[in-house]
Design a protein around this motif. Structure first.
Motif, PDB file in Angstrom:
ATOM      1  N   ALA A 292      20.796  -3.163   6.893  1.00 34.99           N
ATOM      2  CA  ALA A 292      21.933  -2.759   7.730  1.00 34.99           C
ATOM      3  C   ALA A 292      21.475  -2.461   9.149  1.00 34.99           C
ATOM      4  O   ALA A 292      22.184  -2.768  10.128  1.00 34.99           O
ATOM      5  N   MET A 293      20.279  -1.874   9.277  1.00 31.96           N
ATOM      6  CA  MET A 293      19.731  -1.585  10.600  1.00 31.96           C
ATOM      7  C   MET A 293      19.578  -2.858  11.420  1.00 31.96           C
ATOM      8  O   MET A 293      19.936  -2.899  12.605  1.00 31.96           O
ATOM      9  N   GLN A 294      19.077  -3.928  10.805  1.00 32.80           N
ATOM     10  CA  GLN A 294      18.925  -5.172  11.542  1.00 32.80           C
ATOM     11  C   GLN A 294      20.277  -5.761  11.916  1.00 32.80           C
ATOM     12  O   GLN A 294      20.445  -6.281  13.030  1.00 32.80           O
ATOM     13  N   LEU A 295      21.246  -5.692  11.017  1.00 35.63           N
ATOM     14  CA  LEU A 295      22.579  -6.218  11.326  1.00 35.63           C
ATOM     15  C   LEU A 295      23.209  -5.470  12.500  1.00 35.63           C
ATOM     16  O   LEU A 295      23.832  -6.074  13.377  1.00 35.63           O
TER      17      LEU A 295
ATOM     18  N   TYR B 142       0.807  -1.218   0.000  1.00 34.81           N
ATOM     19  CA  TYR B 142       0.000   0.000   0.000  1.00 34.81           C
ATOM     20  C   TYR B 142       0.841   1.269   0.000  1.00 34.81           C
ATOM     21  O   TYR B 142       0.448   2.266  -0.597  1.00 34.81           O
ATOM     22  N   ALA B 143       1.975   1.233   0.687  1.00 35.26           N
ATOM     23  CA  ALA B 143       2.818   2.430   0.736  1.00 35.26           C
ATOM     24  C   ALA B 143       3.986   2.363  -0.233  1.00 35.26           C
ATOM     25  O   ALA B 143       4.685   3.354  -0.433  1.00 35.26           O
ATOM     26  N   GLY B 144       4.243   1.184  -0.807  1.00 35.37           N
ATOM     27  CA  GLY B 144       5.309   1.052  -1.784  1.00 35.37           C
ATOM     28  C   GLY B 144       6.708   1.169  -1.219  1.00 35.37           C
ATOM     29  O   GLY B 144       7.658   1.470  -1.944  1.00 35.37           O
ATOM     30  N   GLN B 145       6.877   0.896   0.100  1.00 36.06           N
ATOM     31  CA  GLN B 145       8.179   0.999   0.749  1.00 36.06           C
ATOM     32  C   GLN B 145       8.736  -0.396   1.017  1.00 36.06           C
ATOM     33  O   GLN B 145       8.052  -1.231   1.610  1.00 36.06           O
ATOM     34  N   VAL B 146       9.945  -0.661   0.572  1.00 38.05           N
ATOM     35  CA  VAL B 146      10.563  -1.977   0.727  1.00 38.05           C
ATOM     36  C   VAL B 146      11.436  -1.986   1.975  1.00 38.05           C
ATOM     37  O   VAL B 146      12.350  -1.166   2.103  1.00 38.05           O
ATOM     38  N   SER B 147      11.149  -2.915   2.875  1.00 39.92           N
ATOM     39  CA  SER B 147      11.937  -3.019   4.108  1.00 39.92           C
ATOM     40  C   SER B 147      12.453  -4.437   4.275  1.00 39.92           C
ATOM     41  O   SER B 147      11.682  -5.401   4.225  1.00 39.92           O
ATOM     42  N   LEU B 148      13.761  -4.550   4.479  1.00 44.00           N
ATOM     43  CA  LEU B 148      14.378  -5.838   4.790  1.00 44.00           C
ATOM     44  C   LEU B 148      14.754  -5.913   6.270  1.00 44.00           C
ATOM     45  O   LEU B 148      15.604  -6.715   6.646  1.00 44.00           O
ATOM     46  N   GLY B 149      14.103  -5.078   7.069  1.00 46.35           N
ATOM     47  CA  GLY B 149      14.470  -5.022   8.480  1.00 46.35           C
ATOM     48  C   GLY B 149      13.340  -5.276   9.448  1.00 46.35           C
ATOM     49  O   GLY B 149      13.441  -4.913  10.623  1.00 46.35           O
ATOM     50  N   GLN B 150      12.246  -5.933   9.004  1.00 44.54           N
ATOM     51  CA  GLN B 150      11.139  -6.175   9.919  1.00 44.54           C
ATOM     52  C   GLN B 150      11.544  -7.109  11.050  1.00 44.54           C
ATOM     53  O   GLN B 150      10.980  -7.040  12.144  1.00 44.54           O
TER      54      GLN B 150
ATOM     55  N   HIS C 258      17.886   1.230  -2.195  1.00 42.74           N
ATOM     56  CA  HIS C 258      18.666   1.939  -1.184  1.00 42.74           C
ATOM     57  C   HIS C 258      17.993   1.817   0.186  1.00 42.74           C
ATOM     58  O   HIS C 258      18.661   1.569   1.201  1.00 42.74           O
ATOM     59  N   LEU C 259      16.667   1.964   0.223  1.00 45.21           N
ATOM     60  CA  LEU C 259      15.932   1.812   1.473  1.00 45.21           C
ATOM     61  C   LEU C 259      16.005   0.372   1.967  1.00 45.21           C
ATOM     62  O   LEU C 259      16.183   0.121   3.161  1.00 45.21           O
ATOM     63  N   ALA C 260      15.897  -0.582   1.046  1.00 48.17           N
ATOM     64  CA  ALA C 260      15.954  -1.993   1.430  1.00 48.17           C
ATOM     65  C   ALA C 260      17.291  -2.324   2.087  1.00 48.17           C
ATOM     66  O   ALA C 260      17.342  -2.972   3.146  1.00 48.17           O
ATOM     67  N   PHE C 261      18.388  -1.870   1.483  1.00 48.54           N
ATOM     68  CA  PHE C 261      19.716  -2.153   2.047  1.00 48.54           C
ATOM     69  C   PHE C 261      19.925  -1.414   3.373  1.00 48.54           C
ATOM     70  O   PHE C 261      20.587  -1.927   4.279  1.00 48.54           O
ATOM     71  N   ALA C 262      19.360  -0.229   3.492  1.00 52.67           N
ATOM     72  CA  ALA C 262      19.507   0.532   4.735  1.00 52.67           C
ATOM     73  C   ALA C 262      18.786  -0.172   5.885  1.00 52.67           C
ATOM     74  O   ALA C 262      19.307  -0.248   7.008  1.00 52.67           O
TER      75      ALA C 262
END
Length: 325
Positions: free
Chosen positions: A113-116, A48-56, A106-110
Motif C-alpha cells: 500500500a505504501m508503494q501504491l 536474515y530479519a524475517g521481514q516481508v516487504s512488497l514495497g522495495q 499484514h506487513l507485506a500488504f502495508a
C-alpha cells in the motif's frame, strides 16, 4: 581457496563484459546489476530479519526521484547520488516506525500500500512532473568529468553492487548479524535474550531501503528520465522472486536470482514482441512465469538455486556444505 578463485573469476568476467557487449545487451547488464543491488537488500531483510516487504520498489523510486530533483536543480550529481540512499533510508525509518509493528502478510500488504500511495502522489505532484515524470536529467559526473557512455554506467552499477555486498557481508558476520538471525527464527526468543527487536527490525529495514535508493539514484542518471511508470508494483514482486529463486539469506544468491530472473524476463519480452502476440502479452507472461517459477522453486529447491548447487557440489566432493553467503 575455491571461494577465492571463484571470486576472482567473477570479478574478471564482470570487468570484461562491458567492453564486449553490444548496446542492447549492455542495457540488460546494467539493469541486472541494479536489480541485484535491490535484491541483496531484500535477501537481508527477508532472509536474515524475517521481514516481508512488497514495497522495495517505493524506495527505489525515492532514490531515483531524489537524485533527479537535485540534479535538475543544479546540485552536483555526486551529491544527488549520495543523497539518494540517505533519503530512502530516512524515509524507511519514518515509514517503518508504525509499519514494523505488523507481521507476516499484514506487513507485506502495508508495504505494498505504501508503494501504491507513493506512485499516486508522484503522478499528481507538480514537483515530480506528474504522470509525465522528470526528463532531461543531467549525466552523472564529478567535476569536469561527465559519464556519457553505457560501459561507464555498467562499471558504476557493478561497483555499487560490490559496495552493497561488502556492507551486507560485514553486517551479517557481525554480532548484530547473529542477532538478526535469532530475530528471524523467533522474535519472542530474541527479545527474551535481550535483543532490541524493534530497533534491529527498523535498522535493517532502513539499510535495505538505502540499497534500493542507491540503485534508484544510478538508474535515474543512466536513463535520464524517471516517472511513476518506471516503478510499477510488479517490480517489487520481481525483487522478492529474485531473492527467493537465488536463495534467501545469501548474498551471492541474490545476485544469481537477479541474473536468472532478469534474463528470463528479457526472453519473455522478446517472445511477447513476436508478430501476432497481443499487446497484453508481456504483463501476462511475466505474472504467469513469476508464479510458476516460485511454485517450482518452493517445491523442488526450497533453499534457492545457489544453496542447492553448492550443496550438491559439496556432496560430490564428500566435504561439508559450502558457505554461500
Amino acid at each position: 581457496m575455491i571461494r577465492l578463485v571463484a571470486g576472482l573469476l567473477v570479478a574478471v568476467v564482470t570487468l570484461a563484459l562491458p567492453a564486449v557487449l553490444d548496446d542492447s545487451a549492455l542495457a540488460v547488464y546494467i539493469l541486472l546489476g541494479l536489480a541485484a543491488i535491490v535484491t541483496v537488500g531484500v535477501s537481508l531483510l527477508m532472509g536474515y530479519a524475517g521481514q516481508v516487504s512488497l514495497g522495495q520498489g517505493a524506495f527505489y523510486a525515492i532514490g531515483a526521484y531524489t537524485a533527479a530533483l537535485l540534479a535538475l536543480n543544479g546540485v552536483p550529481p555526486l551529491v544527488g547520488l549520495v543523497a539518494a540512499p540517505l533519503v530512502a533510508a530516512v524515509s524507511a525509518l519514518v515509514i517503518g516506525t508504525p509499519l514494523l509493528r505488523l507481521r507476516g502478510h499484514h506487513l507485506a500488504f502495508a508495504t505494498l500500500a505504501m508503494q501504491l500511495i507513493l506512485l499516486s502522489l508522484a503522478g499528481q505532484l507538480e514537483i515530480t512532473g506528474g504522470d509525465i515524470g522528470l526528463q532531461a536529467i543531467p549525466q552523472f559526473g564529478v567535476g569536469s568529468y561527465e559519464m556519457g557512455s553505457a560501459p561507464a554506467y555498467a562499471y558504476m552499477t557493478w561497483a555499487g553492487l560490490a559496495l552493497v555486498m561488502l556492507v551486507t557481508h560485514n553486517v551479517i558476520t557481525s554480532r548484530p548479524g547473529r542477532a538478526l538471525r535469532a530475530l528471524a527464527t523467533s522474535e519472542t526468543a530474541a527479545a527474551s535474550s535481550g535483543i532490541p527487536v524493534g530497533r534491529y527490525k527498523l535498522v535493517v529495514f532502513a539499510l535495505s531501503a538505502a540499497f534500493a535508493g542507491l540503485a534508484g539514484g544510478i538508474y535515474c542518471f543512466y536513463t535520464g528520465y524517471v516517472a511513476p511508470g518506471s516503478f510499477p508494483v510488479l517490480i517489487s514482486i520481481q525483487y522478492i522472486v529474485m531473492a527467493v529463486v537465488g536463495g534467501l539469506g545469501t548474498i551471492w544468491g541474490a545476485v544469481v536470482g537477479a541474473a536468472a530472473i532478469t534474463l528470463l524476463v528479457q526472453g519473455l519480452n522478446s517472445l511477447a514482441a513476436l508478430p501476432g502476440m497481443p499487446t497484453y502479452a508481456p504483463s501476462v507472461l511475466s505474472y504467469a512465469v513469476y508464479a510458476l517459477v516460485l511454485i517450482l522453486v518452493v517445491l523442488f529447491l526450497p533453499n534457492g538455486l545457489l544453496p542447492a548447487v553448492a550443496g550438491r557440489l559439496s556432496r560430490k566432493r564428500g566435504s561439508p556444505p559450502v558457505e554461500t553467503r
